[in-house]
Design a protein around this motif. Structure first.
Motif, mmCIF file in Angstrom:
data_model
loop_
_atom_site.group_PDB
_atom_site.id
_atom_site.type_symbol
_atom_site.label_atom_id
_atom_site.label_comp_id
_atom_site.label_asym_id
_atom_site.label_seq_id
_atom_site.Cartn_x
_atom_site.Cartn_y
_atom_site.Cartn_z
ATOM 1 N N LEU C 4 0.759 -1.058 -0.071
ATOM 2 C CA LEU C 4 -0.307 0.105 -0.450
ATOM 3 C C LEU C 4 1.103 1.181 -0.149
ATOM 4 O O LEU C 4 1.773 1.725 0.873
ATOM 5 C CB LEU C 4 -0.951 0.123 0.933
ATOM 6 N N LEU C 15 -3.694 -9.534 2.372
ATOM 7 C CA LEU C 15 -5.152 -10.277 2.286
ATOM 8 C C LEU C 15 -5.490 -11.501 2.010
ATOM 9 O O LEU C 15 -5.251 -12.636 1.203
ATOM 10 C CB LEU C 15 -5.724 -9.416 0.343
ATOM 11 N N LEU C 32 -7.614 2.443 -4.662
ATOM 12 C CA LEU C 32 -8.341 1.346 -3.965
ATOM 13 C C LEU C 32 -8.518 2.126 -2.870
ATOM 14 O O LEU C 32 -7.814 2.332 -1.608
ATOM 15 C CB LEU C 32 -7.288 -0.195 -3.292
ATOM 16 N N VAL C 34 -9.954 0.580 0.894
ATOM 17 C CA VAL C 34 -9.665 -1.004 1.720
ATOM 18 C C VAL C 34 -9.808 -0.828 2.753
ATOM 19 O O VAL C 34 -9.964 0.664 3.890
ATOM 20 C CB VAL C 34 -7.980 -0.815 1.591
ATOM 21 N N LYS C 35 -9.851 -1.595 3.650
ATOM 22 C CA LYS C 35 -10.812 -1.129 5.030
ATOM 23 C C LYS C 35 -10.052 -3.030 6.011
ATOM 24 O O LYS C 35 -10.007 -3.975 5.143
ATOM 25 C CB LYS C 35 -11.758 -1.771 4.947
ATOM 26 N N ILE C 49 -6.042 -6.787 4.690
ATOM 27 C CA ILE C 49 -7.333 -6.096 4.210
ATOM 28 C C ILE C 49 -8.098 -7.078 4.403
ATOM 29 O O ILE C 49 -8.330 -8.458 3.678
ATOM 30 C CB ILE C 49 -7.097 -6.242 2.397
ATOM 31 N N CYS C 52 -12.010 -4.399 0.437
ATOM 32 C CA CYS C 52 -11.551 -3.678 -0.902
ATOM 33 C C CYS C 52 -12.465 -2.967 -1.741
ATOM 34 O O CYS C 52 -12.801 -4.097 -2.597
ATOM 35 C CB CYS C 52 -9.816 -3.936 -1.121
#
Lengths: 297, 297, 297, 297, 297, 297
Positions: C4, C15, C32, C34-35, C49, C52
């Protein structure tokens, strides 16, 4: 921590209960049968060895452990000899014959890799590479009548033959002591002298000194520059022909292999290759850019 | 003191009664008719000029003044175009066509030398050299299906085309201002862009950017290393193929020419060639040493 | 595993439930959302992640993702043009004007970085660097009347302009295909030819060939040595002036940046910079050593 | 055979009746009054010496024998000191003062050439070159507030001061023993230490060690690379500034001088300069090619 | 994260509850007493610091923290001085005496390492290395009467003496500011000048300038090539003798140390040493290969 | 024009009435009896040949034609063999014995020069140089117990033995074809293999492969770097010892010879030696400068 190797790649292994007994049971150049499980470790798989024992080499299919040419070795060998039959000069023919009749050497020639990593680094790589260069020479010889075709062909057959003693590909590719201390270039020069002595002994007719000098010169100078280990620089047209055809084959392999080995579809260049001092562009086969613009890095 | 030059060599000249009027009458790029006699001077012949006057260039047979290829220029040109017809890719064909249709450029291509001194330094040398490389490529392409043959052939046609502007061979071979300041490598890269623009204009279809990039890359990288003026290093297999076939032809010419130009029968090596960092051995054509042992120096 | 990136730095991301659908949803050059959460991993933070989704580029403030000059871009651009107005030579003025009127190019000039890493590697870096060099030239021109000031100023404006096509700074700085295969030096040489053709077309008066040769020579030789990609070495005083002022600005940036980026108060030298082949001393601003003696390493 | 030298050039001389008495009467570093006549010999003038006798050095106008700066030495010296007055740092001021107060050194500074051949190789050349660099620095310092101006100015004053001991310009420019064995770079580093000791002695306040280190570093690294005799590479921004301004001045002199010294109107390039690895283009001052196309060689 | 160092090696340490108070309590060059425990981390031990406090340097046995010569320092020093007594030339004797009488310098000479890593990187290494070279010189001097033995011996004593100021070995070996900015070669040249001034002051008799020039030349040229930081190349036989004996001792140490440090019994070569550009063969002591053939890599 | 050579130097000769018959009567490697007179020509003597005829080689004292060692060849040879008797390792002893028993080789060893020009370029030079290196090794071996003394001594005996075939000193020193094409380094490596085969044949006991590898490695790596023709870099301590002792002897000869050959009393440095990249200082034997200051150039 150890490294498990087979033809598909390498894997870190860890043996938590290593005893001296276990350590001593590991063969120096042999195979192990290991039992255990993989774990994720540092973002990569790791193999935890629960038990291991030596495995008899004769039960092993070597092709499972070491990368091998995709071509038919015997067919390549036959074609290479076929090309060598173009040689008209009698002393050169007799000399090459002495190499071919050396059964141990012939076996090694069919098996040796052309390098540890640079190009054709697999079982049969020496033969595959040499055949490529010989084919190229045969194709170019009609275009360059200035070249002594006999000398060039014999030089091609012998240029990397020392790699049969420089590299070992028993269970993995590595340098031998002689390879590191003396190197394939000088090994081949020595062999030419030895085989020439055999010819003289058998035929009563010595190989002309000039023939030996020129053949050794071709081998010694084929890396083209001192920096890559050539003790002599090319001083005859045939030496330049050998150098450039050898390099052409190696570089085509290296660039093509770099592209084929690349797994990242989101870039148009491979990662940096230190031996080429550049990245390799992946799309020279396809002149039309049908994809959206992609970043290099 | 001046130097008289024609295709047979050079001769020191001396004009004892040089007046400003005579000096100003000498054309910058033209011919002189000189009258006088030779004298022995410092162990060499010297020409004492009694009188001289400008000589109309159109009365001159240029071939008397400047070395020229021994081959038929039109036949070579036809064969080169014939080989270029193997190119299948439409944009590349159109691009090459634009170069071929440029009459001034075509005339220059047939006439330009390949270098001032290094290799093929004579009228028609660029064409002779390029044809040699194209023939070699055509012979090798079937052996290397990994290569993009279209790209390689187009790259060969264009790799030294900038020499038509880098060198002048009007009355002797010399660098032009543009040759010294910009150089044939970048000149060719610029022309590719210009001809591509012409194609786009005419066909309404732009040459794909990737095609232009790759073609320029071939030209820019064909010297193989930065030290010899390549702003980019080879990054595709075709660039290595071009580099090695180009070099092979140049080096075979240089070594063969060094041997052919050598006039000392008492030595087995030529004098030192700084561009090869070695002397050249004169007897690689004859593997048997029938002569008594001769000193090198 | 992925990386990132935003302007504050980089962070490893992971991920765990990557499906092909998710993978395909990731835009090649885009953003992106992302969470997830950070975890300590191998002594560094890692972002796990959980989910996303692509994020529309037009909702993004690019300055959040990529480092940007701290100066006012429009003010810098105005000052650069102001300096260029010192150029007296009409053809040079017209040529520069053609570049300035090219709206797409101007926009790119204001935005391009000067490098990926070496110096001024941020949005606006090309402009900031070029302005610095132009200011320096303007300050020195009165001291060196031997220099052709017009030529030098035009050369400065154009020397790195090819970086607008060599580098992309859409979402991060990376090389374009054309940048890798052709390079900013030759790109600029090509553009000079193209813009000169435009001038000739519009005015009916061609830019004198010598002007084009000299301007291209300045661009081609400004790296100073072949090893850094210059196909020609400096052959006029203006080329040396450009080379040294360009380097001076780059090296002052590199050394100053190395000191500013250093975070270890316990050493008096930065870590080793391979491009300078040395560490940088951090205290040249302060001639008096008020601190106790500190180790270098 | 001997060589007669004065500021207008050199001439071969020949003394047919050389006796030991005559030989011994020739002063090692002094002047000869010769009587004789010129003859044409090998296409050049030769001076046949009929008689010669030593000539008192104090009757000689040195300017007749050795090339000298065209500028006013005292004015240059005053301006250089004026620029040095910008230095704010007290220890640096005191140190420079010690150099300036050294009458023998000051006299030598005003007289020394900057080199035997490379650049400014004439009496007063060191001063002329140093003043040029100091002026350039003063012009650039406002543009680069990151630089420690005091350190840079002091470094410029001292960077070539060792040439006063490296070169002798008594009757011609040549290296001294100390110049050949130790060199101006280390000579200057030693002197900085000696003058710093004098300051400490007089003021009771030692020059801070960091100041000495940095000043010596500037001198030691100013050639920029090891190959040109710098034992240390630049490691502070001021060292790069000094290196590039020093080089800029030297290269502008070398290229301009090469053009000014060239006497062949029929070429657009000077002869090859080995120290620049190129020929120099003679027409960068004049962007328009009004002459017909001229050959380079 | 920090690194804990003592003579047995290094260990990663981690202090989870680092407060600014704790950070500030850490001495810049001093010792810490740490309390905590080891954990396995990334396949290596890591020390988790629970608490730490400064530790008085005078309670520490430095030999616990930094590798030290295995030889008796005073005995080595006595032998070195004994060899120096062979010097017959009075000025050289007086000069060396001035160095020996400098108590601070003598203490540093006995303690300094010869390098950070290259060779003899341990306390007492400078003395051990210098003594080796001096012994070798004494053994060779009778074989080379062409050499000025006095000059060679004095040069050996002084060649690396600047390392006493270049390196600090207080708690670990590191470069000093002066070492990085000026370097041991120039430091020694400066000291020679300073000590010569002391001799002149005391005896009223200056050291002959030629003696100083030659001694400084020996020190300045002893790295043999510019690339390794020598501002002058060897120009006297003694300089070559010093260079080769110095190198011989360093290279024998490096190769022997590489073999001794190698812990992998399964290979016959050490890992690659970048400073030698090769791996080192481990079995040159034992000419007979009694073991089965072992791989290199 | 031809060149007359004998041990005192060379002289230009000119034969005005050269007929083909006379030309053909000149032996390729033999001697001529010439009759004529000297003339002054271009400031140098020239020999005008009135008549010449072949002269029987067996009537010639070769020492009149080619420079020869000043030492007693048989005494040197005896001392070299004496040193070799220190070798304890049986296979090495047997191998060296095979070389010594080769009468033709021994005769050549006593006669060969060590080089054409670099160092010891005279009859007996190989032996003189090798003996010097062997003496130096014997003196240093007690100081370096880490070294395998047997291996080092055998390596010294063989390191330049290939020069007996690389150079011919029949009537003047020149390279042989084999010397130019293969070189003394590889010639020696081949001979080691051949002599080892002879030992195995006679004793029924092969020389251990490791012994052969190491001995060949010493010979192959003794030039120290690839640039000087070593195909392998030193990888054992003995190889570094050989390299440095070999170089030390060569460089002491070169510098001493340069000083001894210098005939200009008015300079303190010799002319520039390209192989050392410096001038040599002529007064390192005499530390006190009793002469007035002399210019270098």
């Amino acid at each position: 921590m150890t490294t498990l190797v087979d033809r598909t790649g390498t894997l870190s292994g860890r043996l938590w209960q290593a005893s001296e007994a276990i350590y001593n049971s590991i063969p120096v150049e042999g195979f192990l049968h290991v039992k255990g499980r993989t774990e994720d470790y540092k973002g990569a798989l790791q193999f935890i060895i629960d038990a291991c024992r030596p495995y008899a080499a004769d039960k092993v299919d070597l092709a499972d452990f070491i990368r091998t040419t995709g071509n038919d070795v015997e067919a390549m060998w036959a074609e290479l000899l076929e090309i060598m039959r173009d040689i008209q000069n009698e002393p050169l023919r007799l000399l090459i014959k002495k190499f071919v009749e050396d059964a141990r050497l012939t076996a090694a020639y069919k098996r040796a890799p052309a390098a540890m990593q640079m190009h054709h680094p697999f079982v049969g790589g020496l033969l595959e590479h040499t055949l490529n260069v010989a084919r190229a020479a045969r194709a170019l010889i009609p275009l360059y009548p200035q070249l002594n075709a006999d000398l060039l062909l014999a030089g091609i057959f012998l240029h990397d033959i020392g790699k049969t003693a420089e590299l070992s590909a028993a269970t993995a590719i590595h340098y031998t002591d002689r390879g590191q201390l003396v190197g394939h270039i000088v090994i081949a020069a020595v062999w030419i002298q030895e085989k020439a002595a055999l010819v003289a002994e058998e035929t009563g007719e010595p190989i002309p000194p000039r023939t030996i000098n020129l053949l050794q010169h071709l081998v010694l100078s084929h890396h083209g520059v001192h920096e890559y280990g050539s003790p002599k620089l090319p001083a005859i047209p045939e030496a330049f022909a050998l150098h450039h055809l050898d390099n052409l084959d190696a570089k085509v392999w290296m660039t093509t292999n770099a592209v084929d080995s690349d797994t990242d579809p989101a870039t148009s260049f491979t990662s940096y290759l230190s031996q080429l001092e550049t990245r390799v562009y992946k799309h020279s086969q396809d002149l039309t850019d049908s994809q959206p613009h992609l970043p290099t890095e």
